[in-house]
Write an enzyme that holds these catalytic residues in place. Structure first.
Site, PDB file in Angstrom:
ATOM      1  N   ASP A  83      -1.908  -0.869   5.847  1.00 38.24           N
ATOM      2  CA  ASP A  83      -2.181  -0.346   7.190  1.00 38.24           C
ATOM      3  C   ASP A  83      -3.604   0.138   7.395  1.00 38.24           C
ATOM      4  O   ASP A  83      -4.041   0.298   8.534  1.00 38.24           O
ATOM      5  CB  ASP A  83      -1.228   0.818   7.493  1.00 38.24           C
ATOM      6  CG  ASP A  83      -1.545   2.044   6.646  1.00 38.24           C
ATOM      7  OD1 ASP A  83      -1.943   3.076   7.199  1.00 38.24           O
ATOM      8  OD2 ASP A  83      -1.422   1.957   5.416  1.00 38.24           O
ATOM      9  N   ASP A 104       0.875  -1.168   0.000  1.00 37.04           N
ATOM     10  CA  ASP A 104       0.000   0.000   0.000  1.00 37.04           C
ATOM     11  C   ASP A 104       0.919   1.226   0.000  1.00 37.04           C
ATOM     12  O   ASP A 104       2.117   1.103   0.291  1.00 37.04           O
ATOM     13  CB  ASP A 104      -0.884  -0.034   1.243  1.00 37.04           C
ATOM     14  CG  ASP A 104      -1.707   1.235   1.409  1.00 37.04           C
ATOM     15  OD1 ASP A 104      -2.332   1.660   0.418  1.00 37.04           O
ATOM     16  OD2 ASP A 104      -1.713   1.808   2.514  1.00 37.04           O
ATOM     17  N   ASP A 163      -7.362  -1.865   3.539  1.00 37.63           N
ATOM     18  CA  ASP A 163      -6.380  -2.925   3.253  1.00 37.63           C
ATOM     19  C   ASP A 163      -6.755  -4.257   3.896  1.00 37.63           C
ATOM     20  O   ASP A 163      -6.167  -5.289   3.566  1.00 37.63           O
ATOM     21  CB  ASP A 163      -4.991  -2.514   3.743  1.00 37.63           C
ATOM     22  CG  ASP A 163      -4.439  -1.316   2.984  1.00 37.63           C
ATOM     23  OD1 ASP A 163      -4.739  -1.201   1.784  1.00 37.63           O
ATOM     24  OD2 ASP A 163      -3.732  -0.497   3.586  1.00 37.63           O
TER      25      ASP A 163
END
Length: 476
Positions: free
Chosen positions: A373, A195, A377
């Site tokens: 995080d 990410d 996600d």
């Protein structure tokens, strides 16, 4: 909830369709709705990955899970809590976890066939010759030697100990692992997807591009604001600030005031349109105008973590492909990928699209790990072969869904835990090979009459002790 009886506090599950919900500064939006009063900025990074706060005005849609970083607003509930964006993401994570393939435990599979086979063979070795040639205690002795030598204690002890040592080593490196099977899977990973916001970047703004005069005027006004963008602008300007007066903040738009006798406006496109200022082809996140004319634009960027670049390069050098999956704008994704040297990227992704992207990477490369995080996600962390969450700033949903948690939020920890996993599996294979070679050699000697109980004890206890000492090397 704002009603006829005033303001009442309720659980999110009690919100009904059409209720007017008051969202205070710093609060998380509980359900999806339409802003019916007020204007503000919301932090959507946990939900979409976009680092720059999104402005909300009357009539705009507000998504659950976002944090109100501006003024208090009222919104009309459009969904029940169970149907909200945040709740859907949680359900998606649960479903993804249920369909996740778990690595088979080698010892369980091996022992299922090995243990009954050697017990039967030892029994046959002791009994059949006695039936054919007459009773002789040497066959009973050989059967007992065979049975002791074949005892799987060394395997049953050394394999879990290798995983425990690997988990202990990773915890020293600041990575918590939820089970030994994830070490086994991570050692075989072919690609790692990251990410962006909060994972490779800090999630805090930095000034990417700004005219010095525009930055000075912006900092002069923004020093009176508590908005995250305001803090970034003020900290970026190191010069002397001009004197200002008549500061007026319009939540969701920006600030106006007087600096050096001139009327100054600092804000987004909405403020420039509201005050009738033409920005032309200028591109930026914050615009600065003085006496009705544009002075300049300020571009903001999420600052990259210090060790993100070295982590990506180390993984690529180790033969592991890297990719970035983000809900942020494509132009921001491109900049970060170029700076870090990431192989590929996919931008402006919703949680469901991130899941699809991981599946595409899996088809292309094989086993895939994902590092993230945010709330958005969680489904991907649950679905990936190995999910790794940033524990320091990560959301509870992400930490719960992940298989490993990095407590220090350092991307370099990903490379370290990959190395630890590979070392663990290497030593585990050494132990298994050593134990099986010694055992089968002594079993053969026992079967043909050249083995004795001392050798059998070594095949059992001796190999167990040596494999334990070898497993401890993982911690060094």
């Amino acid at each position: 909830i704002v009603g006829g009886d005033g303001i009442t506090t309720v659980m999110p599950e009690e919100i009904k369709l059409g209720d007017t919900v008051l969202v205070k500064t710093g609060a998380k939006i509980p359900v999806d709705g339409i802003v019916c009063e007020g204007a503000t900025s919301v932090d959507t990074s946990a939900l979409t990955g976009e680092s720059v706060p999104r402005e909300l005005n009357v009539g705009d849609k507000a998504l659950s899970g976002c944090i109100n970083v501006g003024a208090a607003i009222k919104l009309k509930a459009e969904t029940l809590y169970s149907d909200s964006t945040a709740a859907k993401i949680s359900r998606m994570a649960e479903n993804a976890a249920a369909h996740k393939a778990k690595a088979e435990n080698f010892i369980s599979v091996f022992a299922k066939f090995y243990t009954p086979a050697v017990v039967v063979f030892a029994l046959l070795l002791a009994v059949i010759p006695c039936f054919l040639t007459g009773f002789d205690t040497k066959w009973i002795y050989r059967g007992l030697v065979f049975l002791v030598a074949s005892c799987p204690c060394a395997l049953v002890l050394s394999v879990p100990l290798c995983f425990f040592s690997g988990i202990g080593k990773a915890s020293k490196q600041g990575v918590l692992i939820k089970g030994g099977c994830y070490i086994q899977t991570l050692a075989k990973i072919k690609a790692i997807a990251f990410d962006k916001t909060g994972t490779l970047t800090t999630g805090k703004f930095g000034i990417e591009e700004a005219d010095e005069k525009a930055l000075a005027l912006a900092a002069a006004l923004e020093q009176y604001s508590t908005h995250p963008i305001a803090k970034a602008i003020v900290s970026a300007y190191k010069g002397e600030l001009p004197e200002v007066s008549d500061i007026c903040e319009s939540s969701g738009f920006g600030l106006t005031g007087t600096a050096d006798g001139k009327t100054v406006a600092v804000g987004g496109k909405a403020l420039m349109e509201k005050t009738g200022i033409d920005i032309g082809d200028s591109a930026g996140d914050v615009y600065v105008a003085s006496d009705g004319k544009l002075v300049g634009a300020i571009k903001l960027a999420d600052t990259i973590k210090n060790d993100s670049g070295s982590a990506v390069r180390a993984l690529e050098a180790a033969g592991i492909k890297t990719a970035m999956l983000t809900g942020d704008k494509e132009e921001n994704a491109i900049k970060v990928c170029r700076k870090l040297g990431i192989s590929s990227y996919m931008a402006e992704l919703l949680p469901g699209q991130k899941l699809e992207s991981v599946n595409k990477l899996r088809k292309k490369h094989g086993s895939v790990a994902f590092v993230g995080d945010g709330i958005n996600d969680a489904p991907v962390l649950a679905s990936a072969d190995v999910g790794i969450a940033m524990g320091g700033i990560g959301s509870d949903a992400a930490i719960e869904a992940a298989d490993m948690v990095i407590m220090g939020d350092s991307p370099m920890a990903v490379k370290r835990v990959v190395d630890t996993s590979k070392k663990t599996m290497s030593i585990l294979r050494q132990n298994v090979a050593f134990i099986l070679i010694v055992k089968f050699a002594i079993l053969f000697l026992a079967a043909v009459g050249y083995g004795n109980m001392w050798l059998a004890v070594f095949a059992d206890v001796g190999t167990a002790l040596l494999s334990v000492l070898n497993a401890i090397r993982i911690l060094k």
